[in-house]
Design a protein around this motif. Structure first.
Motif, short mmCIF file in Angstrom:
data_model
loop_
_atom_site.label_atom_id
_atom_site.label_comp_id
_atom_site.label_asym_id
_atom_site.label_seq_id
_atom_site.Cartn_x
_atom_site.Cartn_y
_atom_site.Cartn_z
N LYS A 157 -46.52 35.19 76.66
CA LYS A 157 -45.26 35.58 77.29
C LYS A 157 -45.31 35.35 78.80
N ALA A 158 -46.43 35.70 79.42
CA ALA A 158 -46.58 35.51 80.87
C ALA A 158 -46.54 34.03 81.22
N ARG A 159 -47.18 33.20 80.38
CA ARG A 159 -47.17 31.75 80.62
C ARG A 159 -45.75 31.19 80.51
N ASP A 160 -45.01 31.62 79.50
CA ASP A 160 -43.64 31.13 79.30
C ASP A 160 -42.71 31.56 80.42
N GLN A 161 -42.93 32.80 80.92
CA GLN A 161 -42.06 33.35 81.96
C GLN A 161 -42.60 33.11 83.37
N HIS A 162 -43.76 32.45 83.47
CA HIS A 162 -44.39 32.17 84.77
C HIS A 162 -44.56 33.45 85.59
N ARG A 163 -45.21 34.44 84.96
CA ARG A 163 -45.46 35.72 85.63
C ARG A 163 -46.96 35.96 85.72
N GLU A 164 -47.39 36.48 86.86
CA GLU A 164 -48.80 36.82 87.03
C GLU A 164 -49.16 38.00 86.13
N VAL A 165 -50.43 38.07 85.74
CA VAL A 165 -50.91 39.17 84.90
C VAL A 165 -52.17 39.78 85.52
N THR A 166 -52.40 41.03 85.17
CA THR A 166 -53.65 41.70 85.54
C THR A 166 -54.35 42.11 84.25
N PHE A 167 -55.67 42.14 84.27
CA PHE A 167 -56.42 42.62 83.11
C PHE A 167 -57.83 42.98 83.56
N ASN A 168 -58.48 43.78 82.76
CA ASN A 168 -59.89 44.12 82.98
C ASN A 168 -60.73 43.10 82.21
N TYR A 169 -61.76 42.57 82.87
CA TYR A 169 -62.54 41.50 82.24
C TYR A 169 -64.03 41.84 82.25
N ARG A 170 -64.64 41.65 81.09
CA ARG A 170 -66.08 41.88 80.95
C ARG A 170 -66.80 40.54 80.99
N ALA A 206 -58.91 29.89 92.90
CA ALA A 206 -59.45 28.76 92.14
C ALA A 206 -59.13 28.94 90.66
N LEU A 207 -59.19 27.84 89.91
CA LEU A 207 -58.99 27.91 88.47
C LEU A 207 -60.22 28.49 87.80
N ARG A 208 -60.00 29.35 86.82
CA ARG A 208 -61.07 29.96 86.07
C ARG A 208 -60.71 29.95 84.58
N THR A 209 -61.74 30.05 83.74
CA THR A 209 -61.55 30.13 82.29
C THR A 209 -62.00 31.50 81.80
N PHE A 210 -61.14 32.16 81.01
CA PHE A 210 -61.43 33.52 80.53
C PHE A 210 -61.37 33.56 79.00
N ALA A 211 -62.36 34.21 78.40
CA ALA A 211 -62.37 34.40 76.94
C ALA A 211 -61.51 35.61 76.59
N LEU A 212 -60.58 35.44 75.66
CA LEU A 212 -59.65 36.52 75.32
C LEU A 212 -60.34 37.76 74.77
N PRO A 213 -61.40 37.65 73.93
CA PRO A 213 -62.03 38.87 73.42
C PRO A 213 -62.64 39.74 74.52
N ARG A 214 -62.86 39.20 75.72
CA ARG A 214 -63.46 39.97 76.80
C ARG A 214 -62.40 40.65 77.67
N MET A 215 -61.12 40.46 77.32
CA MET A 215 -60.04 41.07 78.10
C MET A 215 -59.61 42.41 77.52
N SER A 216 -59.12 43.26 78.40
CA SER A 216 -58.52 44.53 77.97
C SER A 216 -57.44 44.91 78.97
N GLU A 217 -56.49 45.71 78.52
CA GLU A 217 -55.41 46.21 79.37
C GLU A 217 -54.70 45.07 80.11
N VAL A 218 -54.20 44.11 79.34
CA VAL A 218 -53.46 42.99 79.91
C VAL A 218 -52.04 43.44 80.22
N ASN A 219 -51.62 43.28 81.47
CA ASN A 219 -50.28 43.71 81.90
C ASN A 219 -49.58 42.61 82.68
N LEU A 220 -48.31 42.40 82.35
CA LEU A 220 -47.50 41.45 83.10
C LEU A 220 -46.99 42.10 84.38
#
Length: 330
Positions: A157-170, A206-220
């Motif tokens: 949804k964030a990609r389609d709407q071009h909105r920044e997101v925050t999340f906790n990452y392990r 910079a561009l980074r790559t994130f694994a989805l299983p390591r994300m939590s509390e993703v918010n637009l």
């Protein structure tokens, strides 16, 4: 893709569009070419051709209301006209359905599965479709990654709407500690049996790559961004064996024993690969990569059937790793 395959590919998606148009008309919704083109992300001419086909070739009671600037059914239509498909078309459709497995657990999987159900509900006539046909083809990947459905839906949804997101990452290797990231989602990709997000990290610029299983509390967030016109996912991953991008430029040379040579030759491992079969039956694999992280793990998986000849850095890394392994097992 051969011309006939390309035509078949396009025709299947035109059927999907026409089914969606039919459902809107059946429910009494006003159907406007401009609005439908925007919703389905195609041109207005494409929608007009679909409607013309429904009216002129399928015989549906479609008329244009000039006052309302929209199309409508002039008589009740419950079922969409039968779609005739060959046996090859049906097999291709079911293979495509089974290929959706990496999306299982995500909202996108449910939507695509519903679309397939709508399509197959109208497949009669030239081919008999039975429940047993669903078991004719399957896909299974060793070590399939777990899908973080909530994160996938929010990021899409964030990609389609071009909105920044925050999340906790392990980070890899961290048991429970996480850190907050704020990113601009550019691309979702399924690689090495796991879902990843390619995003612009606002704090690191910079561009980074994130694994989805390591994300939590993703918010637009409410902050919007413009997707760079020069961003190309294929180019981004062009020098990676899987998902790990580096800043190096390594000419990889690996020799595989004759006993596994055919297994190396029967797959495309990387777009830069070059294979050389030797007289003794062994095969040399040449690659160009920007990182040595993934190639080291991959080579270790072949045991004593593979030998790295270059670069020296990779040979040294493997020597240290295998020495540590030998010490552990001894």
């Amino acid at each position: 893709m051969p011309p006939d395959s390309a035509a078949g590919f396009r025709s299947r998606f035109s059927v999907e569009r026409m089914l969606r148009i039919h459902e809107r008309l059946r429910d009494g919704d006003a159907v406007n070419c401009t609005q439908l083109a925007r919703e389905m992300e195609v041109s207005r001419k494409t929608i007009q051709r679909d409607i013309d086909h429904m009216r002129d070739r399928l015989g549906l009671p479609l008329e244009y209301d000039r006052a309302a600037h929209s199309y409508a059914y002039t008589a009740p239509v419950e079922a969409f006209p039968t779609v005739q498909m060959s046996e090859g078309d049906a097999v291709a459709l079911f293979v495509a359905e089974r290929a959706l497995e990496p999306l299982r657990g995500t909202p996108l999987f449910d939507r695509l599965r519903a679309t397939f159900d709508k399509l197959t509900a109208n497949l009669k006539g030239t081919v008999d479709i039975t429940a047993d046909d669903h078991d004719a083809v399957s896909f299974r990947h060793f070590g399939e990654g777990r899908t973080n459905a909530a994160a996938f839906d929010a990021l899409q949804k964030a990609r389609d709407q071009h909105r920044e997101v925050t999340f906790n990452y392990r980070k890899p290797g961290a048991e429970s500690a996480t850190e907050e990231r704020r990113v601009r989602p550019y691309h979702l990709t399924h690689r090495d049996n796991l879902w990843y997000l390619v995003a612009y990290d606002c704090a690191r610029a910079a561009l980074r790559t994130f694994a989805l299983p390591r994300m939590s509390e993703v918010n637009l967030t409410r902050t919007r961004f413009e997707l760079p016109a020069d961003f190309d996912p294929s180019a981004f991953f062009s020098s990676a064996l899987g998902v790990v991008e580096g800043k190096g430029d390594f000419a990889i040379h690996i020799r595989f024993a004759a006993t596994v040579a055919h297994r190396i030759e029967e797959r495309d491992w990387h777009e830069s690969q070059r294979l050389e079969r030797r007289r003794d039956g062994s095969v040399d694999l040449h690659l160009r990569l920007s990182s040595l992280v993934e190639i080291e793990r991959w080579v270790l998986g072949w045991g004593d059937q593979a030998e790295v000849l270059a670069p020296t850095e990779l040979r040294n890394q493997l020597a240290q790793t295998t020495a540590a392994m030998a010490a552990r097992y001894n």
